[in-house]
Design an enzyme around this catalytic site. Sequence first.
Site, short mmCIF file in Angstrom:
data_model
loop_
_atom_site.label_atom_id
_atom_site.label_comp_id
_atom_site.label_asym_id
_atom_site.label_seq_id
_atom_site.Cartn_x
_atom_site.Cartn_y
_atom_site.Cartn_z
N GLY A 10 -18.81 77.28 111.70
CA GLY A 10 -17.98 76.08 111.57
C GLY A 10 -17.80 75.47 112.95
N ILE A 14 -11.94 73.34 115.67
CA ILE A 14 -11.66 74.68 116.21
C ILE A 14 -12.94 75.29 116.77
CG2 ILE A 14 -10.87 77.02 115.62
CD1 ILE A 14 -8.88 75.76 113.68
N ASP A 34 -23.18 75.34 112.08
CA ASP A 34 -22.54 74.44 111.13
C ASP A 34 -23.62 73.94 110.17
OD1 ASP A 34 -19.56 72.80 111.38
OD2 ASP A 34 -21.05 72.01 109.96
N ASN A 96 -12.41 75.83 100.02
CA ASN A 96 -12.69 76.76 101.11
C ASN A 96 -13.18 78.13 100.61
OD1 ASN A 96 -12.13 74.73 102.82
ND2 ASN A 96 -10.29 75.61 103.72
N ASN A 121 -8.41 78.50 106.34
CA ASN A 121 -7.26 78.57 105.43
C ASN A 121 -7.68 78.42 103.97
OD1 ASN A 121 -4.81 78.98 106.84
ND2 ASN A 121 -4.95 76.93 107.73
N HIS A 176 0.33 83.68 106.10
CA HIS A 176 0.28 82.45 106.90
C HIS A 176 0.55 81.26 105.98
CE1 HIS A 176 -0.73 79.82 110.16
NE2 HIS A 176 -1.77 79.31 109.56
P1 A3D Z 1 -12.91 70.83 110.90
O1 A3D Z 1 -12.81 70.12 112.19
O2 A3D Z 1 -13.02 70.04 109.65
O3 A3D Z 1 -14.14 71.85 110.98
C1 A3D Z 1 -14.58 72.59 109.90
C2 A3D Z 1 -16.08 72.69 110.01
O4 A3D Z 1 -16.57 73.54 108.95
C3 A3D Z 1 -16.81 71.34 109.85
O5 A3D Z 1 -17.58 71.05 110.98
C4 A3D Z 1 -17.68 71.56 108.62
O6 A3D Z 1 -18.94 70.90 108.69
C5 A3D Z 1 -17.85 73.07 108.62
N1 A3D Z 1 -18.30 73.59 107.34
C6 A3D Z 1 -18.02 73.15 106.09
N2 A3D Z 1 -18.68 73.90 105.20
C7 A3D Z 1 -19.39 74.81 105.87
C8 A3D Z 1 -20.25 75.87 105.51
N3 A3D Z 1 -20.55 76.11 104.22
N4 A3D Z 1 -20.82 76.60 106.47
C9 A3D Z 1 -20.54 76.37 107.77
N5 A3D Z 1 -19.72 75.39 108.19
C10 A3D Z 1 -19.15 74.62 107.25
O7 A3D Z 1 -11.64 71.82 110.72
P2 A3D Z 1 -10.87 72.65 111.87
O8 A3D Z 1 -11.86 73.21 112.80
O9 A3D Z 1 -9.74 71.87 112.36
O10 A3D Z 1 -10.25 73.83 110.96
C11 A3D Z 1 -11.07 74.81 110.38
C12 A3D Z 1 -10.30 75.69 109.42
O11 A3D Z 1 -9.28 76.40 110.14
C13 A3D Z 1 -9.57 74.93 108.32
O12 A3D Z 1 -9.70 75.65 107.10
C14 A3D Z 1 -8.12 74.93 108.78
O13 A3D Z 1 -7.22 74.83 107.70
C15 A3D Z 1 -8.04 76.28 109.44
N6 A3D Z 1 -6.92 76.43 110.37
C16 A3D Z 1 -6.34 77.65 110.44
C17 A3D Z 1 -5.29 77.87 111.30
C18 A3D Z 1 -4.66 79.22 111.37
O14 A3D Z 1 -3.84 79.46 112.23
C19 A3D Z 1 -5.02 80.24 110.39
C20 A3D Z 1 -4.82 76.83 112.10
C21 A3D Z 1 -5.44 75.59 112.02
C22 A3D Z 1 -6.50 75.41 111.16
#
Ligand code: A3D
Length: 321
Positions: A10, A14, A34, A96, A121, A176
Amino acid sequence: MSRKKIAIIGGGQIGGVLTQLIAQKQLGDVVLFDIVQDMPQGKTLDIAEAARVDLFDVNIKGTNDYQDISGADIIIITAGLPRKPGMSRDDLLTTNAQIMKTVAENIKKFAPNSIAIIISNPLDAMVTLFTKVTGFPTNRVVGQAGILDSSRFATFIAWELGVSVKDINALVLGGHGDTMVPIVRYANVNGIPVMELLEKKYNDKTKAKEVMTALVERTKQAGGEVVKLLKTGSAFYSPSSSAIAMTEAIIYDEKRVLPVCAYLNGEYGVKGYFVGVPAVLGANGVEKIIEFALNEEEQSLLNNSVNAVKSLVVDMERLGF
Ligand code: A3D
């Protein structure tokens, strides 16, 4: 010591910050995966081109091919949708879980000996699903949430008391989600109970309690507060740096005691679920769950949080995962 290989699944908000931090701290070689074509390649190229300026020297590769994660020591999973304003983390479950299933199948195939740190998440459910699909031993699966939730709690306490956040110890247990359990009784400033300092500050026990309740509530809603302000996407720097603390603990076998989402086998009265608790993180991943006595109120709040995790897992199983 040979350099570690760290794969990030991903490459969104993040994933990008993780890559940057791993490079700057030279924790290991990075593979950023990704499904979006070219994007992880672009992101890693951008970061790699800062190496001469930042003076780091690690290999950084962006990819759309799971083969590239082969032999990874640590995998950090961030794949999945983030929240939009008004959404709870649990609203992300169906989408997810589908993503996590594919990710887990590929990690099982290409990096079967890795230690997995999960950030996607709804966290507790995603950690559960990952373990079910990969069959990884539970010490090699850990979720990031508690370090961030605890850091948020510490930050709000520091602001309230007007002291350095470096001297605050604050711990958040449980799932969480909105039911997470900030442990007020042990929150302290270099060993001095926060409640005692609040009572001194306000010279009023009731007022001090009200202030602490507000800090606890803000902690529980802190992720949503950021989502509301950002409007697109959720917090990304603080979750990344929290996962980096876990990565460092594993790479350097630090035996740090960190609040993480770990598998419980009877500890805190919970068996067979992943829940946020303090644990020792070292070269073998989750090496030990640290159990301490909760009072009646804390245990009942934790039970409530565990029930929320359980019902999320049931929902996920009903969806066929
Ligand atoms: P975002 O910037 O949307 O990045 C997610 C990435 O996942 C995107 O680049 C997508 O292309 C990629 N993706 C989608 N499907 C697939 C797949 N099948 N295989 C590989 N990659 C894929 O989101 P983000 O980086 O801001 O957040 C990522 C996740 O972390 C989300 O689920 C958030 O809810 C979670 N999150 C968790 C916390 C915790 O403290 C636990 C905090 C903030 C965010």
